[in-house]
Write a protein that holds these residues in place. Structure first.
Motif, mmCIF file in Angstrom:
data_model
loop_
_atom_site.group_PDB
_atom_site.id
_atom_site.type_symbol
_atom_site.label_atom_id
_atom_site.label_comp_id
_atom_site.label_asym_id
_atom_site.label_seq_id
_atom_site.Cartn_x
_atom_site.Cartn_y
_atom_site.Cartn_z
ATOM 1 N N THR A 74 70.305 63.129 7.124
ATOM 2 C CA THR A 74 68.967 63.783 7.921
ATOM 3 C C THR A 74 69.257 65.106 8.113
ATOM 4 O O THR A 74 70.380 65.334 8.342
ATOM 5 C CB THR A 74 68.552 62.691 9.170
ATOM 6 O OG1 THR A 74 67.450 63.392 9.443
ATOM 7 C CG2 THR A 74 69.657 62.739 10.117
ATOM 8 N N THR A 75 68.115 65.832 8.247
ATOM 9 C CA THR A 75 68.341 67.070 8.834
ATOM 10 C C THR A 75 68.278 67.393 10.101
ATOM 11 O O THR A 75 68.251 68.593 10.618
ATOM 12 C CB THR A 75 67.098 67.972 8.018
ATOM 13 O OG1 THR A 75 65.696 67.602 8.509
ATOM 14 C CG2 THR A 75 67.083 68.254 6.640
ATOM 15 N N ILE A 79 67.081 62.577 14.695
ATOM 16 C CA ILE A 79 66.700 61.473 13.836
ATOM 17 C C ILE A 79 68.193 60.482 13.566
ATOM 18 O O ILE A 79 67.924 59.370 13.608
ATOM 19 C CB ILE A 79 66.191 61.923 12.554
ATOM 20 C CG1 ILE A 79 64.720 62.315 12.656
ATOM 21 C CG2 ILE A 79 66.171 60.660 11.511
ATOM 22 C CD1 ILE A 79 64.317 63.225 11.377
#
Length: 152
Positions: A74-75, A79
């Protein structure tokens, strides 16, 4: 203040350390410190390499050739933290994001070797900021400064 690309200025606010986020009840959650080698073979939620965060984290695992089972990428650290809270694996994220973890779901532990993240605030380079934007920027700088002072 750096100019990364036309129209964008980046203001470096400081550096923060990485920590390890583990689902509560994970076999490593009882440890006081998590070493890179402890995560060998673990289901791992990795950060994407959009800002060199992943490269910094990956470098911590290289000296002992620690292989992780990278399940998701994930960036955003937020998250990754949510995925850890839902039992998807463990992650190495920044300590500021980790401070928002629900302690009934996630254990946060120091991570060794030390990995640091540079924290930037981005500004439009070709526009005069609005009063609201200026108030937000001042408030955020103060919040970040206080947060850094509390950790020392």
């Amino acid at each position: 203040v750096l100019t990364l690309r036309p129209g964008v200025r980046a203001e470096q606010l400081g550096r923060i350390d990485a920590v390890c986020a583990l689902p509560l009840g994970h076999r490593l959650a009882a440890r006081k410190v998590i070493h890179a080698k402890d995560l060998r073979g673990e289901a791992f939620i990795s950060l994407a390499d959009v800002d060199r965060s992943r490269a910094r984290i990956d470098t911590a695992f290289e000296p002992e050739a620690v292989e992780r089972d990278i399940r998701l990428t994930t960036t955003h650290s937020g998250i990754a933290l949510a995925l850890v809270a839902n039992g998807a694996g463990v992650s190495v994220i920044d300590e500021t994001t980790a401070s928002f973890a629900d302690p009934s779901l996630v254990a946060i532990r120091p991570f060794v070797p030390k990995v640091s993240f540079e924290i930037y605030m981005y500004h439009p380079a070709n526009r005069v900021p609005s009063e609201l934007q200026e108030r937000f920027v001042r408030a955020f700088r103060e919040w970040f400064k206080e947060r850094m002072a509390k950790r020392n």
